[in-house]
Design a protein around this motif. Sequence first.
Motif, PDB file in Angstrom:
ATOM      1  N   SER A  14       0.854  -1.177   0.000  1.00 57.08           N
ATOM      2  CA  SER A  14       0.000   0.000   0.000  1.00 57.08           C
ATOM      3  C   SER A  14       0.889   1.225   0.000  1.00 57.08           C
ATOM      4  O   SER A  14       1.905   1.260   0.672  1.00 57.08           O
ATOM      5  CB  SER A  14      -0.896  -0.008   1.238  1.00 57.08           C
ATOM      6  OG  SER A  14      -1.763   1.081   1.184  1.00 57.08           O
ATOM      7  N   HIS A  18      -1.794   3.090  -3.984  1.00 59.89           N
ATOM      8  CA  HIS A  18      -2.841   2.307  -3.327  1.00 59.89           C
ATOM      9  C   HIS A  18      -3.395   3.116  -2.164  1.00 59.89           C
ATOM     10  O   HIS A  18      -3.087   2.845  -1.013  1.00 59.89           O
ATOM     11  CB  HIS A  18      -2.288   0.963  -2.838  1.00 59.89           C
ATOM     12  CG  HIS A  18      -1.704   0.144  -3.935  1.00 59.89           C
ATOM     13  ND1 HIS A  18      -2.470  -0.585  -4.808  1.00 59.89           N
ATOM     14  CD2 HIS A  18      -0.425  -0.020  -4.330  1.00 59.89           C
ATOM     15  CE1 HIS A  18      -1.683  -1.180  -5.678  1.00 59.89           C
ATOM     16  NE2 HIS A  18      -0.441  -0.851  -5.419  1.00 59.89           N
ATOM     17  N   ARG A  20      -5.534   4.737   0.852  1.00 56.66           N
ATOM     18  CA  ARG A  20      -6.258   4.026   1.898  1.00 56.66           C
ATOM     19  C   ARG A  20      -6.962   4.994   2.830  1.00 56.66           C
ATOM     20  O   ARG A  20      -6.673   6.186   2.848  1.00 56.66           O
ATOM     21  CB  ARG A  20      -5.324   3.115   2.665  1.00 56.66           C
ATOM     22  CG  ARG A  20      -4.111   3.783   3.238  1.00 56.66           C
ATOM     23  CD  ARG A  20      -3.122   2.748   3.710  1.00 56.66           C
ATOM     24  NE  ARG A  20      -1.995   3.374   4.376  1.00 56.66           N
ATOM     25  CZ  ARG A  20      -0.921   2.751   4.741  1.00 56.66           C
ATOM     26  NH1 ARG A  20      -0.804   1.465   4.501  1.00 56.66           N
ATOM     27  NH2 ARG A  20       0.056   3.382   5.344  1.00 56.66           N
ATOM     28  N   THR A  61      -7.647  -0.287   1.890  1.00 54.45           N
ATOM     29  CA  THR A  61      -7.471   0.374   0.601  1.00 54.45           C
ATOM     30  C   THR A  61      -8.824   0.926   0.195  1.00 54.45           C
ATOM     31  O   THR A  61      -9.873   0.455   0.670  1.00 54.45           O
ATOM     32  CB  THR A  61      -6.970  -0.593  -0.492  1.00 54.45           C
ATOM     33  OG1 THR A  61      -7.984  -1.574  -0.732  1.00 54.45           O
ATOM     34  CG2 THR A  61      -5.645  -1.233  -0.117  1.00 54.45           C
ATOM     35  N   TRP A  63     -10.379   0.502  -2.473  1.00 54.77           N
ATOM     36  CA  TRP A  63     -11.146  -0.529  -3.174  1.00 54.77           C
ATOM     37  C   TRP A  63     -11.828  -1.459  -2.185  1.00 54.77           C
ATOM     38  O   TRP A  63     -13.005  -1.773  -2.340  1.00 54.77           O
ATOM     39  CB  TRP A  63     -10.238  -1.293  -4.143  1.00 54.77           C
ATOM     40  CG  TRP A  63      -9.719  -0.373  -5.191  1.00 54.77           C
ATOM     41  CD1 TRP A  63     -10.389   0.046  -6.315  1.00 54.77           C
ATOM     42  CD2 TRP A  63      -8.472   0.308  -5.194  1.00 54.77           C
ATOM     43  NE1 TRP A  63      -9.614   0.932  -7.013  1.00 54.77           N
ATOM     44  CE2 TRP A  63      -8.432   1.117  -6.353  1.00 54.77           C
ATOM     45  CE3 TRP A  63      -7.377   0.325  -4.343  1.00 54.77           C
ATOM     46  CZ2 TRP A  63      -7.342   1.920  -6.676  1.00 54.77           C
ATOM     47  CZ3 TRP A  63      -6.303   1.129  -4.662  1.00 54.77           C
ATOM     48  CH2 TRP A  63      -6.295   1.905  -5.812  1.00 54.77           C
ATOM     49  N   ALA A  64     -11.107  -1.897  -1.162  1.00 57.63           N
ATOM     50  CA  ALA A  64     -11.710  -2.755  -0.131  1.00 57.63           C
ATOM     51  C   ALA A  64     -12.755  -1.976   0.656  1.00 57.63           C
ATOM     52  O   ALA A  64     -13.822  -2.507   0.988  1.00 57.63           O
ATOM     53  CB  ALA A  64     -10.637  -3.299   0.802  1.00 57.63           C
ATOM     54  N   ASP A  66     -14.624   0.539  -0.344  1.00 58.23           N
ATOM     55  CA  ASP A  66     -15.822   0.681  -1.176  1.00 58.23           C
ATOM     56  C   ASP A  66     -16.637  -0.607  -1.151  1.00 58.23           C
ATOM     57  O   ASP A  66     -17.845  -0.597  -0.913  1.00 58.23           O
ATOM     58  CB  ASP A  66     -15.401   1.039  -2.592  1.00 58.23           C
ATOM     59  CG  ASP A  66     -16.566   1.346  -3.523  1.00 58.23           C
ATOM     60  OD1 ASP A  66     -17.721   1.419  -3.054  1.00 58.23           O
ATOM     61  OD2 ASP A  66     -16.320   1.535  -4.720  1.00 58.23           O
ATOM     62  N   GLU A  67     -15.983  -1.716  -1.385  1.00 54.62           N
ATOM     63  CA  GLU A  67     -16.660  -3.022  -1.414  1.00 54.62           C
ATOM     64  C   GLU A  67     -17.348  -3.324  -0.081  1.00 54.62           C
ATOM     65  O   GLU A  67     -18.511  -3.735  -0.047  1.00 54.62           O
ATOM     66  CB  GLU A  67     -15.639  -4.115  -1.750  1.00 54.62           C
ATOM     67  CG  GLU A  67     -16.197  -5.508  -1.719  1.00 54.62           C
ATOM     68  CD  GLU A  67     -17.135  -5.809  -2.883  1.00 54.62           C
ATOM     69  OE1 GLU A  67     -17.927  -6.757  -2.753  1.00 54.62           O
ATOM     70  OE2 GLU A  67     -17.083  -5.114  -3.907  1.00 54.62           O
ATOM     71  N   TRP A  85     -12.715  10.233   2.481  1.00 56.07           N
ATOM     72  CA  TRP A  85     -12.894   9.482   1.254  1.00 56.07           C
ATOM     73  C   TRP A  85     -12.557  10.342   0.039  1.00 56.07           C
ATOM     74  O   TRP A  85     -11.878   9.890  -0.886  1.00 56.07           O
ATOM     75  CB  TRP A  85     -14.328   8.958   1.142  1.00 56.07           C
ATOM     76  CG  TRP A  85     -14.534   8.211  -0.121  1.00 56.07           C
ATOM     77  CD1 TRP A  85     -15.115   8.675  -1.265  1.00 56.07           C
ATOM     78  CD2 TRP A  85     -14.103   6.888  -0.396  1.00 56.07           C
ATOM     79  NE1 TRP A  85     -15.084   7.705  -2.231  1.00 56.07           N
ATOM     80  CE2 TRP A  85     -14.474   6.597  -1.722  1.00 56.07           C
ATOM     81  CE3 TRP A  85     -13.456   5.905   0.347  1.00 56.07           C
ATOM     82  CZ2 TRP A  85     -14.203   5.367  -2.314  1.00 56.07           C
ATOM     83  CZ3 TRP A  85     -13.197   4.693  -0.246  1.00 56.07           C
ATOM     84  CH2 TRP A  85     -13.567   4.428  -1.559  1.00 56.07           C
ATOM     85  N   ALA A  89      -9.631   9.299  -2.539  1.00 56.10           N
ATOM     86  CA  ALA A  89     -10.045   8.888  -3.877  1.00 56.10           C
ATOM     87  C   ALA A  89      -9.517   9.799  -4.979  1.00 56.10           C
ATOM     88  O   ALA A  89      -9.551   9.435  -6.145  1.00 56.10           O
ATOM     89  CB  ALA A  89     -11.573   8.832  -3.950  1.00 56.10           C
TER      90      ALA A  89
END
Length: 90
Positions: A14, A18, A20, A61, A63-64, A66-67, A85, A89
């Motif tokens: 990271s 990447h 976070r 991260t 991506w994680a 968001d998911e 965020w 982002a």
Amino acid sequence: MEVIRRCGRARVASGPRHPRVAAAPLLRLVIARGGPGACGARGGTAAEQALVRARRQGWLTIWAADELAVRLLGMSPLEVWGDEWLEAAN
């Protein structure tokens, strides 16, 4: 993409590529909704493992994040992290 090996397992590093966010806002909301199991992160699932990792590391991260926000809470990451965020982002 930089890969780091630790204890025989590879993971993606990271860093600036990447971005976070802090895990605490997500973890607080999951607990407020009855805990990981109540949110659908039952023992052994990828979501449950991601929450354990987030608790241990103190970050996710984007991506994680968001998911997990969408899958477990039905919320957008902006609702969970706000300005943090937006900074991560961009």
